[in-house]
Design an enzyme around this catalytic site. Structure first.
Site, PDB file in Angstrom:
ATOM      1  N   VAL A  26       0.831  -1.212   0.000  1.00 29.94           N
ATOM      2  CA  VAL A  26       0.000   0.000   0.000  1.00 29.94           C
ATOM      3  C   VAL A  26       0.864   1.260   0.000  1.00 29.94           C
ATOM      4  CG1 VAL A  26      -1.540   1.363   1.485  1.00 29.94           C
ATOM      5  CG2 VAL A  26      -2.058  -1.026   1.003  1.00 29.94           C
ATOM      6  N   ARG A 164      -5.941  -2.865  -5.308  1.00 29.72           N
ATOM      7  CA  ARG A 164      -5.791  -4.321  -5.437  1.00 29.72           C
ATOM      8  C   ARG A 164      -4.349  -4.636  -5.782  1.00 29.72           C
ATOM      9  NH1 ARG A 164      -9.582  -4.408 -10.442  1.00 29.72           N
ATOM     10  NH2 ARG A 164      -8.309  -2.548 -10.655  1.00 29.72           N
ATOM     11  N   GLU A 165      -3.776  -5.620  -5.126  1.00 26.96           N
ATOM     12  CA  GLU A 165      -2.434  -6.037  -5.513  1.00 26.96           C
ATOM     13  C   GLU A 165      -2.481  -6.530  -6.958  1.00 26.96           C
ATOM     14  OE1 GLU A 165      -0.589  -8.688  -2.709  1.00 26.96           O
ATOM     15  OE2 GLU A 165      -1.135  -7.383  -1.034  1.00 26.96           O
ATOM     16  N   LEU A 260     -16.452 -12.482  -9.610  1.00 26.90           N
ATOM     17  CA  LEU A 260     -17.339 -13.621  -9.791  1.00 26.90           C
ATOM     18  C   LEU A 260     -16.658 -14.679 -10.648  1.00 26.90           C
ATOM     19  CD1 LEU A 260     -20.970 -12.196 -10.218  1.00 26.90           C
ATOM     20  CD2 LEU A 260     -20.046 -13.511  -8.322  1.00 26.90           C
ATOM     21  N   GLY A 267      -8.016 -15.703  -0.672  1.00 28.34           N
ATOM     22  CA  GLY A 267      -6.947 -15.578   0.320  1.00 28.34           C
ATOM     23  C   GLY A 267      -6.275 -14.233   0.166  1.00 28.34           C
ATOM     24  N   CYS A 270      -5.444  -9.599   2.722  1.00 23.53           N
ATOM     25  CA  CYS A 270      -6.540  -8.760   3.241  1.00 23.53           C
ATOM     26  C   CYS A 270      -7.823  -9.512   3.563  1.00 23.53           C
ATOM     27  CB  CYS A 270      -6.832  -7.633   2.248  1.00 23.53           C
ATOM     28  SG  CYS A 270      -5.481  -6.445   2.146  1.00 23.53           S
ATOM     29  N   LYS A 273      -7.978 -11.861   6.824  1.00 31.89           N
ATOM     30  CA  LYS A 273      -7.826 -11.173   8.116  1.00 31.89           C
ATOM     31  C   LYS A 273      -8.925 -10.134   8.330  1.00 31.89           C
ATOM     32  CE  LYS A 273      -4.655  -7.313   7.039  1.00 31.89           C
ATOM     33  NZ  LYS A 273      -5.588  -6.219   7.190  1.00 31.89           N
ATOM     34  N   LYS A 331      -2.954 -14.875  -6.044  1.00 29.04           N
ATOM     35  CA  LYS A 331      -3.576 -14.626  -7.346  1.00 29.04           C
ATOM     36  C   LYS A 331      -2.440 -14.264  -8.297  1.00 29.04           C
ATOM     37  CE  LYS A 331      -4.515  -9.695  -6.676  1.00 29.04           C
ATOM     38  NZ  LYS A 331      -5.488  -8.624  -6.712  1.00 29.04           N
TER      39      LYS A 331
HETATM   40  P1  NAD Z   1       3.215  -4.659   3.885  1.00 29.73           P
HETATM   41  O1  NAD Z   1       3.581  -5.704   4.872  1.00 29.73           O
HETATM   42  O2  NAD Z   1       3.366  -4.911   2.440  1.00 29.73           O
HETATM   43  O3  NAD Z   1       4.036  -3.319   4.197  1.00 29.73           O
HETATM   44  C1  NAD Z   1       4.124  -2.759   5.457  1.00 29.73           C
HETATM   45  C2  NAD Z   1       5.460  -2.055   5.596  1.00 29.73           C
HETATM   46  O4  NAD Z   1       5.473  -1.370   6.858  1.00 29.73           O
HETATM   47  C3  NAD Z   1       6.667  -3.004   5.609  1.00 29.73           C
HETATM   48  O5  NAD Z   1       7.596  -2.580   4.643  1.00 29.73           O
HETATM   49  C4  NAD Z   1       7.225  -2.859   7.033  1.00 29.73           C
HETATM   50  O6  NAD Z   1       8.635  -2.981   7.088  1.00 29.73           O
HETATM   51  C5  NAD Z   1       6.777  -1.449   7.400  1.00 29.73           C
HETATM   52  N1  NAD Z   1       6.725  -1.135   8.818  1.00 29.73           N
HETATM   53  C6  NAD Z   1       6.214  -1.877   9.831  1.00 29.73           C
HETATM   54  N2  NAD Z   1       6.320  -1.205  10.994  1.00 29.73           N
HETATM   55  C7  NAD Z   1       6.902  -0.012  10.721  1.00 29.73           C
HETATM   56  C8  NAD Z   1       7.271   1.129  11.508  1.00 29.73           C
HETATM   57  N3  NAD Z   1       7.065   1.177  12.815  1.00 29.73           N
HETATM   58  N4  NAD Z   1       7.865   2.171  10.894  1.00 29.73           N
HETATM   59  C9  NAD Z   1       8.087   2.145   9.570  1.00 29.73           C
HETATM   60  N5  NAD Z   1       7.755   1.107   8.777  1.00 29.73           N
HETATM   61  C10 NAD Z   1       7.163   0.035   9.340  1.00 29.73           C
HETATM   62  O7  NAD Z   1       1.706  -4.283   4.221  1.00 29.73           O
HETATM   63  P2  NAD Z   1       0.580  -3.827   3.189  1.00 29.73           P
HETATM   64  O8  NAD Z   1       0.086  -5.013   2.439  1.00 29.73           O
HETATM   65  O9  NAD Z   1       1.063  -2.632   2.457  1.00 29.73           O
HETATM   66  O10 NAD Z   1      -0.597  -3.416   4.196  1.00 29.73           O
HETATM   67  C11 NAD Z   1      -0.533  -2.234   4.969  1.00 29.73           C
HETATM   68  C12 NAD Z   1      -1.920  -1.921   5.479  1.00 29.73           C
HETATM   69  O11 NAD Z   1      -2.775  -1.627   4.378  1.00 29.73           O
HETATM   70  C13 NAD Z   1      -2.598  -3.077   6.220  1.00 29.73           C
HETATM   71  O12 NAD Z   1      -3.383  -2.559   7.249  1.00 29.73           O
HETATM   72  C14 NAD Z   1      -3.474  -3.704   5.156  1.00 29.73           C
HETATM   73  O13 NAD Z   1      -4.590  -4.373   5.708  1.00 29.73           O
HETATM   74  C15 NAD Z   1      -3.922  -2.480   4.377  1.00 29.73           C
HETATM   75  N6  NAD Z   1      -4.304  -2.753   2.988  1.00 29.73           N
HETATM   76  C16 NAD Z   1      -3.569  -3.628   2.232  1.00 29.73           C
HETATM   77  C17 NAD Z   1      -3.919  -3.853   0.910  1.00 29.73           C
HETATM   78  C18 NAD Z   1      -3.140  -4.830   0.073  1.00 29.73           C
HETATM   79  O14 NAD Z   1      -3.633  -5.187  -1.014  1.00 29.73           O
HETATM   80  N7  NAD Z   1      -1.963  -5.280   0.488  1.00 29.73           N
HETATM   81  C19 NAD Z   1      -5.005  -3.171   0.347  1.00 29.73           C
HETATM   82  C20 NAD Z   1      -5.716  -2.266   1.132  1.00 29.73           C
HETATM   83  C21 NAD Z   1      -5.358  -2.066   2.456  1.00 29.73           C
END
Ligand code: NAD
Length: 445
Positions: A26, A164-165, A260, A267, A270, A273, A331
């Site tokens: 994100v 979306r990833e 769909l 999985g 997101c 959890k 995916k």
């Molecule tokens: P991620 O694990 O890919 O990235 C998180 C980053 O945060 C990592 O690089 C980690 O090293 C860093 N980090 C952790 N603690 C830290 C700190 N104290 N200081 C600085 N950096 C720190 O996570 P993500 O997939 O990007 O998800 C982040 C949030 O966004 C989550 O809450 C997730 O639910 C939400 N989200 C994710 C997606 C998705 O598709 N991945 C989509 C929408 C929302």
């Protein structure tokens, strides 16, 4: 609290100093997008190797178009990377929290990363700064961040992310909507203006509603997927074909085609959890949410039924069989294997005694080295053909495009028994049967 809808589109916005805390799936596309929109962005992450790679222009994640956007931001002097949240946040007008919120043992969202980041940036924030919570967090977390920051001169707003990833760059540059939850309408408007260049509609609401919307969105997507997987199972039971069924449904504008497509189960980082967290939120609020419970248990059944289908293909006994697996990410077009049904299915087969020869385009480099912890027990192969050598069945678990271009005559000759369990309905059953394969898809005749 004002609530409503306005447009961010049109008009240039002044460039702002923005900090992004956490440059993962994100944070990094968000940072690159904000730099693209003309803002000065500093990214802070505790992962020093990740920051060092980014400074060299190397991407830590697989996302189409990300490298070009990041490199353009760096070349323009608008995108920098530092190794701590505090160093990034110091002096910034906006600080986005994009850190993980993984699932705790009881199903709820673990806020420890959000709290740690807030604790770190609290002392260095500029007066009047806006802290923007982009991480997916339970209702009430905006207040938690406010309390941990310990500052009365900064504002905390909720700005859930919907990208979306696999299409994160596109989704960041062209979001369907921007959602800001805040008690201070001026702070919400300031956050909205940051993204004015995207032209996306802005929904402003209170923080509680914004936090609930994010979970509702993912719960709804999970519901669609569990529904279509259940319909696929029904199709098998009554002799209908799910592909035609989906055409019949999808052209109805009230239903549409998105989310769909039947598969091996949903999985990723997101949906599992976030549905678990929403169930915990509902439970604490005294609501059982039986519909969502059914969606989650339906997904568990789907994953288990995929294992059963493969076991049936190898003659009802996994022990001693050789199973080729194509695809390990949750995916296609991402390198993310967090809570991947493909990994889950492959490991269950290995636990039942099958020798699992797995290939995924994102793990080819690992084929020779020690497998990462989530892939222990699997034999990683350098290409799709090697995975099939001597196999009693092939399970197609991720919809990577390259699988469509495979020479199936070669696959048939490599396999001990030419049997395909296509959990993504990638292939034409008749074409594979003509080539001598036994074929099972999902919900297909
Ligand atoms: P991620 O694990 O890919 O990235 C998180 C980053 O945060 C990592 O690089 C980690 O090293 C860093 N980090 C952790 N603690 C830290 C700190 N104290 N200081 C600085 N950096 C720190 O996570 P993500 O997939 O990007 O998800 C982040 C949030 O966004 C989550 O809450 C997730 O639910 C939400 N989200 C994710 C997606 C998705 O598709 N991945 C989509 C929408 C929302």
């Amino acid at each position: 609290m004002s609530s409503g809808r306005s447009a961010t589109g049109g008009g240039a916005t002044a460039s702002r100093d923005v900090a992004i805390i956490g440059v993962g799936y994100v944070g990094l596309p968000t940072a690159a997008t904000l730099a693209h929109l003309g803002h000065r962005v500093v990214c802070g992450d505790t992962d020093e190797a990740r920051i060092a790679a980014l400074r060299r222009g190397e991407m830590p994640i697989l996302e189409a178009g990300l490298e070009q956007l990041v490199r353009a931001g760096m070349a323009a002097g608008r995108l920098r990377f530092v190794t701590s949240a505090a160093a990034a946040a110091e002096g910034a007008e906006f600080v986005f929290l994009c850190v993980p919120t993984p699932q705790s043992d009881d199903g709820s969202a673990d806020l420890s990363y959000v709290e740690a980041a807030a604790r770190e940036i609290g002392p260095v924030l500029a007066g009047g700064a806006v802290v923007v919570n982009k991480s997916t967090v339970p209702v009430g977390s905006t207040l938690v961040v406010e309390r941990v920051l310990g500052r009365t001169d900064v504002t905390v707003v909720s700005n859930p992310e919907f990208l979306r990833e696999g299409t994160a760059v596109h989704d960041s540059l062209h979001p369907d909507r921007l959602l800001v939850g805040a008690d201070d309408p001026e702070a919400a408007a300031r956050v909205g203006r940051l993204f004015a260049g995207t032209g996306a509609p802005l929904i402003v609401t209170d923080a509680t509603t914004a936090e609930t919307i994010k979970y509702a969105s993912n719960a709804f997507l999970a519901t669609k997927l569990s529904f279509v997987n259940a319909m696929a199972r029904l199709c098998e039971a009554v002799g209908a074909d799910v592909r035609d069924l989906l055409l019949g449904l999808g052209y109805d504008k009230r239903i549409g085609f998105d989310y769909l497509r039947p598969g091996p189960g949903w999985g990723g980082s997101c949906l599992p959890k976030d549905t678990a967290a929403l169930l915990r939120i509902a439970e604490s609020a005294g609501y059982e949410f039986p519909l969502l419970r059914g969606v989650v248990s339906g997904n568990e059944e789907q994953i288990a039924s995929m294992v059963d289908k493969v076991v049936a293909e190898v003659g009802g006994q996994a022990a001693g069989s050789v199973v080729a697996v194509w695809g390990l990410t949750f995916k296609a077009n991402t390198d993310d294997r967090r809570t991947s049904p493909a990994v889950d299915i492959a490991r269950r087969l290995a636990a039942l005694g099958a020798r699992v020869q797995a290939y995924d385009p994102t793990v080819t480099g690992l084929a020779t080295g020690r497998p990462p912890a989530d892939l222990t027990g699997l034999e990683l192969c350098p290409d799709a053909y090697e995975a099939c050598r001597g196999a009693d069945a092939l399970a197609v678990l991720t919809e990577w495009d390259e699988f469509r271009r495979v020479d199936f005559d070669k696959v048939r000759d490599l396999m001990a028994s030419p049997r395909v369990m296509d959990a993504r309905n990638l292939f034409d059953p008749a074409a594979l049967r003509r080539r001598g394969f036994a074929y099972t898809g999902i919900g297909r005749r």
